[in-house]
Design an enzyme around this catalytic site. Structure first.
Site, PDB file in Angstrom:
ATOM      1  N   TRP A   1     -35.460  26.719  67.167  1.00 20.26           N
ATOM      2  CA  TRP A   1     -36.639  27.495  66.769  1.00 20.26           C
ATOM      3  C   TRP A   1     -36.393  28.233  65.466  1.00 20.26           C
ATOM      4  O   TRP A   1     -37.309  28.387  64.643  1.00 20.26           O
ATOM      5  CB  TRP A   1     -37.069  28.427  67.891  1.00 20.26           C
TER       6      TRP A   1
ATOM      7  N   ASP B   1     -38.742  36.657  66.577  1.00 18.15           N
ATOM      8  CA  ASP B   1     -39.496  35.762  67.455  1.00 18.15           C
ATOM      9  C   ASP B   1     -39.057  36.026  68.895  1.00 18.15           C
ATOM     10  O   ASP B   1     -38.034  35.519  69.344  1.00 18.15           O
ATOM     11  CB  ASP B   1     -39.233  34.307  67.062  1.00 18.15           C
TER      12      ASP B   1
ATOM     13  N   LYS C   1     -44.270  32.084  78.230  1.00 12.92           N
ATOM     14  CA  LYS C   1     -42.999  32.228  78.936  1.00 12.92           C
ATOM     15  C   LYS C   1     -43.107  33.339  79.989  1.00 12.92           C
ATOM     16  O   LYS C   1     -42.965  33.101  81.175  1.00 12.92           O
ATOM     17  CB  LYS C   1     -41.874  32.580  77.959  1.00 12.92           C
TER      18      LYS C   1
END
Length: 358
Positions: A99, A170, A194
């Site tokens: 990511w 993030d 999530k």
């Protein structure tokens, strides 16, 4: 069924039951929340309640704005440089996994001079940089990092020191999994799928002094200041995701808030890591101090048994344990909604599988 998916992930059962009960008649309207106007007073109040609950739960100071945006965290990979850095300006990044790499690539696409000040690729992304081992350029528009790399199961055990440079993080896989010191950050962002609801919603927490820096050619939908002034409703927002976010935030409050959530999440992770470490049959490849609470990858001593392990797990109600294709093996994502009983069931299954196959 215990769902160990990395996202979209398992949601709290009480929240799903409440949403199911309200699905066809929300607040006595005779309509579903999926059908009401985002401009109507009832939904405007729903969104305001979700924002207020987020501020309370995460202890967000008054000089930060909370934005509910579409496009997920990936959309913010582009929005961050567009809002914080002119073309050609320097932006610093820590590269600790897949990511981080995606965020770096998108920043480059936006014409930013990307400086990777720490790169953990040499360890196959199983480590985090040592505190103080990297230098942030003083002229950087921001320092970006990914506190938890979902795919590799790598998590920072500390908040990086960016000096006077705004720190951007993030938080997709760690949002509201424990208390957050929001004042350490200029921007916190992440996808909701999530810990905070279904896919389709990104939550951006931005310090007010960082608003109004967007380039003139930035589309309004990506301009944080424009969206803040419109209360995240410049266009039709992801209404159902915002509604569910509100329910989940109230569920977090009802279960003790982030202090209690952090204690539960830490205990779940410690038990699963202990079971892995006590075995010669299973292995976790991540540096001990950089292990994620949320995403726990592990491999079997004999990869030829992977398919049997997954089939047996599915048969006993343990699903979505297959590791990411770039890593292989298994991955157990144990977000907020995963109860301790789910971790117990997984450990019991792993123990029995090892007994019969080792």
């Amino acid at each position: 069924m215990y769902n160990f998916s990395a996202g979209p992930a398992q949601l709290p059962l009480p929240v799903l039951e409440q949403a199911a009960a309200e699905l066809t008649d929300w607040q006595g309207s005779g309509m579903s929340v999926l059908e009401v106007s985002h401009r109507g007073k009832d939904f405007v109040a729903c969104a305001a309640d979700a924002e207020s609950a987020f501020r309370r739960v995460a202890n967000v100071p008054s000089n930060y704005r909370i934005l509910f945006l579409a496009g997920g965290a990936t959309g913010q990979f582009s929005a961050i440089p567009m809002n914080l850095a002119a073309r050609g300006a320097t932006a610093a990044y820590l590269n600790t996994g897949q990511w981080s790499k995606k965020a770096i690539k998108e920043a480059g696409r936006q014409g930013v001079d990307v400086r990777v000040v720490a790169d953990e690729s040499a360890s196959a992304y199983t480590t985090t940089p040592e505190p103080g081992s990297f230098t942030v350029p003083v002229d950087a528009a921001y320092l970006h990092y990914t506190p938890n790399e979902t795919i590799g199961g790598v998590e920072f055990p500390y908040i990086p020191d960016a000096g006077d440079v705004p720190l951007v993080a993030d938080f997709s896989s760690t949002y509201l999994s424990r208390p957050i010191d929001v004042e350490r950050f200029g921007v916190i962002y992440g996808g909701a799928q999530k810990n905070l609801g279904p896919a389709g919603l990104a939550i951006v927490v931005v310090r007010e002094d960082l608003l109004g820096r967007a380039r003139e050619d930035v589309p309004a939908i990506w301009d944080w200041k424009v969206m803040a002034e419109a209360d995240s409703m410049l266009n039709t927002p992801p209404t159902f995701s915002i509604y569910l976010l509100g329910l989940i935030l109230h569920w977090i409050e009802s279960t003790g808030g982030l202090e209690a959530m952090g204690e539960r999440n830490c205990a779940k992770a410690e038990r699963l890591y202990a079971a892995i470490d006590a075995s010669d049959f299973y292995n976790n490849p991540v540096q001990a101090r950089s292990r994620s609470w949320m995403n726990i990858p592990f491999t079997l001593a004999d990869p030829a048994l992977d398919a049997d392990f997954l089939a047996g797990a599915d048969a006993v109600g343990l699903t979505n344990l297959k590791g990411h294709r770039s890593v292989g093996g298994m991955r157990a994502s144990i977000y907020n909604a995963m109860p301790a009983d789910g971790v117990t069931a997984l450990i019991d299954y792993m123990t029995e599988f090892e007994r019969t196959r080792a």
